[in-house]
Design an enzyme around this catalytic site. Structure first.
Site, PDB file in Angstrom:
ATOM      1  N   ASP A 128      91.137  59.453 -17.088  1.00 17.92           N
ATOM      2  CA  ASP A 128      90.096  59.179 -16.040  1.00 17.92           C
ATOM      3  C   ASP A 128      88.933  60.112 -16.420  1.00 17.92           C
ATOM      4  O   ASP A 128      89.036  61.217 -16.741  1.00 17.92           O
ATOM      5  CB  ASP A 128      90.734  59.676 -14.747  1.00 17.92           C
ATOM      6  CG  ASP A 128      89.549  59.107 -13.583  1.00 17.92           C
ATOM      7  OD1 ASP A 128      88.768  58.150 -13.801  1.00 17.92           O
ATOM      8  OD2 ASP A 128      89.642  59.720 -12.405  1.00 17.92           O
ATOM      9  N   GLY A 137      84.720  60.940  -3.809  1.00 14.84           N
ATOM     10  CA  GLY A 137      84.834  62.030  -2.722  1.00 14.84           C
ATOM     11  C   GLY A 137      84.576  61.281  -1.376  1.00 14.84           C
ATOM     12  O   GLY A 137      84.422  59.837  -1.403  1.00 14.84           O
ATOM     13  N   HIS A 141      85.452  52.330  -8.951  1.00 15.79           N
ATOM     14  CA  HIS A 141      85.283  54.080  -8.685  1.00 15.79           C
ATOM     15  C   HIS A 141      85.126  54.429  -7.122  1.00 15.79           C
ATOM     16  O   HIS A 141      84.400  53.664  -6.715  1.00 15.79           O
ATOM     17  CB  HIS A 141      84.487  54.676  -9.757  1.00 15.79           C
ATOM     18  CG  HIS A 141      85.142  54.953 -11.135  1.00 15.79           C
ATOM     19  ND1 HIS A 141      85.748  56.140 -11.829  1.00 15.79           N
ATOM     20  CD2 HIS A 141      85.681  53.710 -12.008  1.00 15.79           C
ATOM     21  CE1 HIS A 141      86.109  55.877 -13.036  1.00 15.79           C
ATOM     22  NE2 HIS A 141      85.959  54.487 -13.301  1.00 15.79           N
ATOM     23  N   GLY A 142      85.802  55.512  -6.956  1.00 18.03           N
ATOM     24  CA  GLY A 142      84.938  55.860  -5.824  1.00 18.03           C
ATOM     25  C   GLY A 142      85.885  55.401  -4.461  1.00 18.03           C
ATOM     26  O   GLY A 142      85.260  55.187  -3.386  1.00 18.03           O
ATOM     27  N   SER A 166      88.098  55.958  -2.540  1.00 19.08           N
ATOM     28  CA  SER A 166      88.290  56.947  -1.079  1.00 19.08           C
ATOM     29  C   SER A 166      87.692  56.602   0.055  1.00 19.08           C
ATOM     30  O   SER A 166      86.318  56.616  -0.278  1.00 19.08           O
ATOM     31  CB  SER A 166      88.583  58.453  -1.337  1.00 19.08           C
ATOM     32  OG  SER A 166      89.749  58.623  -2.160  1.00 19.08           O
ATOM     33  N   ASN A 201      90.013  52.578  -8.021  1.00 18.93           N
ATOM     34  CA  ASN A 201      90.460  54.088  -8.340  1.00 18.93           C
ATOM     35  C   ASN A 201      90.458  54.800  -6.954  1.00 18.93           C
ATOM     36  O   ASN A 201      89.605  54.673  -6.256  1.00 18.93           O
ATOM     37  CB  ASN A 201      89.485  54.725  -9.152  1.00 18.93           C
ATOM     38  CG  ASN A 201      89.525  54.281 -10.570  1.00 18.93           C
ATOM     39  OD1 ASN A 201      90.271  53.533 -10.970  1.00 18.93           O
ATOM     40  ND2 ASN A 201      88.717  54.910 -11.388  1.00 18.93           N
ATOM     41  N   VAL A 202      91.683  55.316  -6.916  1.00 19.73           N
ATOM     42  CA  VAL A 202      91.748  56.332  -5.487  1.00 19.73           C
ATOM     43  C   VAL A 202      92.375  57.805  -6.215  1.00 19.73           C
ATOM     44  O   VAL A 202      93.280  57.962  -6.598  1.00 19.73           O
ATOM     45  CB  VAL A 202      92.655  55.917  -4.464  1.00 19.73           C
ATOM     46  CG1 VAL A 202      92.885  56.770  -3.259  1.00 19.73           C
ATOM     47  CG2 VAL A 202      92.212  54.462  -3.927  1.00 19.73           C
TER      48      VAL A 202
HETATM   49  P1  13P Z   1      87.615  59.097  -5.143  1.00 20.15           P
HETATM   50  O1  13P Z   1      87.893  60.474  -5.398  1.00 20.15           O
HETATM   51  O2  13P Z   1      86.345  58.838  -4.403  1.00 20.15           O
HETATM   52  O3  13P Z   1      88.819  58.387  -4.617  1.00 20.15           O
HETATM   53  O4  13P Z   1      87.448  58.341  -6.530  1.00 20.15           O
HETATM   54  C1  13P Z   1      88.289  58.295  -7.541  1.00 20.15           C
HETATM   55  C2  13P Z   1      87.795  57.873  -8.682  1.00 20.15           C
HETATM   56  O5  13P Z   1      86.909  56.952  -8.933  1.00 20.15           O
HETATM   57  C3  13P Z   1      88.467  58.423  -9.931  1.00 20.15           C
HETATM   58  O6  13P Z   1      88.030  58.045 -11.182  1.00 20.15           O
END
Ligand code: 13P
Length: 271
Positions: free
Chosen positions: A79, A174, A201-202, A204, A223-224
Site C-alpha cells: 500500500d 484518516g 482510498h480513505g 474509513s 481500502n480501509v
Molecule cells: P483509511 O485509513 O482512511 O481507511 O484509508 C486507507 C487507505 O486508503 C489505505 O491506502
C-alpha cells in the site's frame, strides 16, 4: 486467480474487493476471521511503516500463512509504495500486488515512474496500482482538493498500462471532520473514460450508502485502515482501565472480535 483477473471479474459484476491493512498478528487474525465468516475474498495490505515494524519477509509470510490457515482467497499488496526501490523489493519478495504512489509528483513524472513499475512487474504478472489526483494522507491538509480529471485518467491509463487506478473523488485518509461528499459524477465519468478497475482510498468513515454507490459506479477495491487501528486500540484502552491482567492472550481476543465485526460489515457492503 491472480489479482488482475479477479479485479476484472469484480468490475464486470459491479462489485468490489475490500482491502484491509494489518499491523500485527492480532489485526491480521481479525480481518481474516471476518473474511472467513462472510466467505469473502480479501486484499491484505502492508504499508512501508508496517513493513518496517514487522519486517518484510515476516509480514509477507504471516499474510500468506494466514490466508491459508483461514482458507481465505486473498492477496498481499504493498500500500502506498513511495519509491520504485521499495516496490522492487516487494516484487522480488513475491507480493501479489504493488502500489506505486506517485500522486504527489507532476503528471509526467508520475507516468514515467509508474511505467517503470509496470515494466518491472511484467515478469511476475503482478498487479500494479497507481494513484492520480490528491487523496490527502494522514496529517496532510484536506483543504487542498485535487480531484482526478477523467481526461487525465484516460491519458495516464494509456501511457502507463497500469492495472488499477486510485482516484481522488472526495475521500481522504484518516477520520473526517464532517461526513465526506463524494463526487459521483466525476467517478462515473472516469469509469466511462477508462476500463481500468478503480480504487477508493480513505474508506474509513465513508458512509455505507456512499461506499455502495461508489462500487455501483466502478470502484473495484475499497481500502480501509484507520477504522481498524481505531477499533483495536480503543477496545484495548477500555479493557485495560482498572485491569491489571498481564496475560495478553486474555486481553487481545475482545479487541480482535471487535475488529472482526467491523470488517464483516464492510465486506457485506462491497459484495
Ligand atoms: P483509511 O485509513 O482512511 O481507511 O484509508 C486507507 C487507505 O486508503 C489505505 O491506502
Amino acid at each position: 486467480m491472480n489479482l488482475k483477473d479477479k479485479l476484472k471479474k469484480v468490475q464486470r459484476n459491479k462489485k468490489a474487493i475490500l482491502a484491509t491493512n494489518f499491523y500485527n498478528l492480532e489485526t491480521l487474525k481479525a480481518v481474516l476471521q471476518a473474511a472467513k465468516n462472510t466467505n469473502s475474498p480479501l486484499i491484505l495490505q502492508l504499508t512501508q511503516s508496517s513493513i518496517e515494524y514487522m519486517g518484510l519477509e515476516l509480514a509477507l509470510s504471516m499474510g500468506r500463512s494466514g490466508l491459508k490457515y483461514y482458507g481465505v482467497e486473498g492477496w498481499i499488496h504493498l500500500d502506498h509504495g513511495g519509491s520504485v526501490e521499495l516496490v522492487e523489493k516487494c516484487l522480488r519478495a513475491g507480493f501479489d500486488s504493488v502500489m506505486f504512489d506517485g500522486s504527489e509528483l507532476p503528471l509526467e513524472q508520475n507516468i514515467a515512474q509508474t511505467k517503470k513499475v509496470v515494466e518491472m512487474a511484467k515478469a511476475t504478472n503482478t498487479n500494479v496500482e497507481a494513484e492520480l489526483g490528491y487523496v490527502a494522507k494522514l496529517g496532510q491538509s484536506t483543504e487542498k482538493m485535487e480531484y482526478t480529471r477523467p481526461e487525465d485518467a484516460a491519458y495516464f491509463a494509456k501511457e502507463t498500462g497500469v492495472d488499477a487506478l486510485a482516484v481522488a473523488i472526495g475521500t481522504a485518509h484518516g477520520f473526517y471532520k464532517e461526513s465526506p461528499k463524494l463526487d459521483f459524477e466525476r467517478l462515473d465519468a472516469i469509469a466511462k473514460a477508462i476500463d481500468v478497475p478503480l480504487v477508493l482510498h480513505g474508506g474509513s468513515g465513508v458512509p455505507d450508502e456512499a461506499v455502495k454507490k461508489a462500487v455501483s459506479l466502478g470502484i473495484c477495491k475499497v481500502n480501509v485502515a484507520t477504522e481498524i487501528k481505531n477499533m483495536f486500540m480503543k477496545n484495548l484502552q477500555q479493557l485495560l482501565v482498572n485491569n491489571s491482567e498481564i496475560d495478553l492472550r486474555k486481553v487481545f481476543p475482545t479487541a480482535i472480535s471487535a475488529v472482526t465485526r467491523l470488517i464483516e460489515g464492510k465486506l457485506k457492503l462491497v459484495q
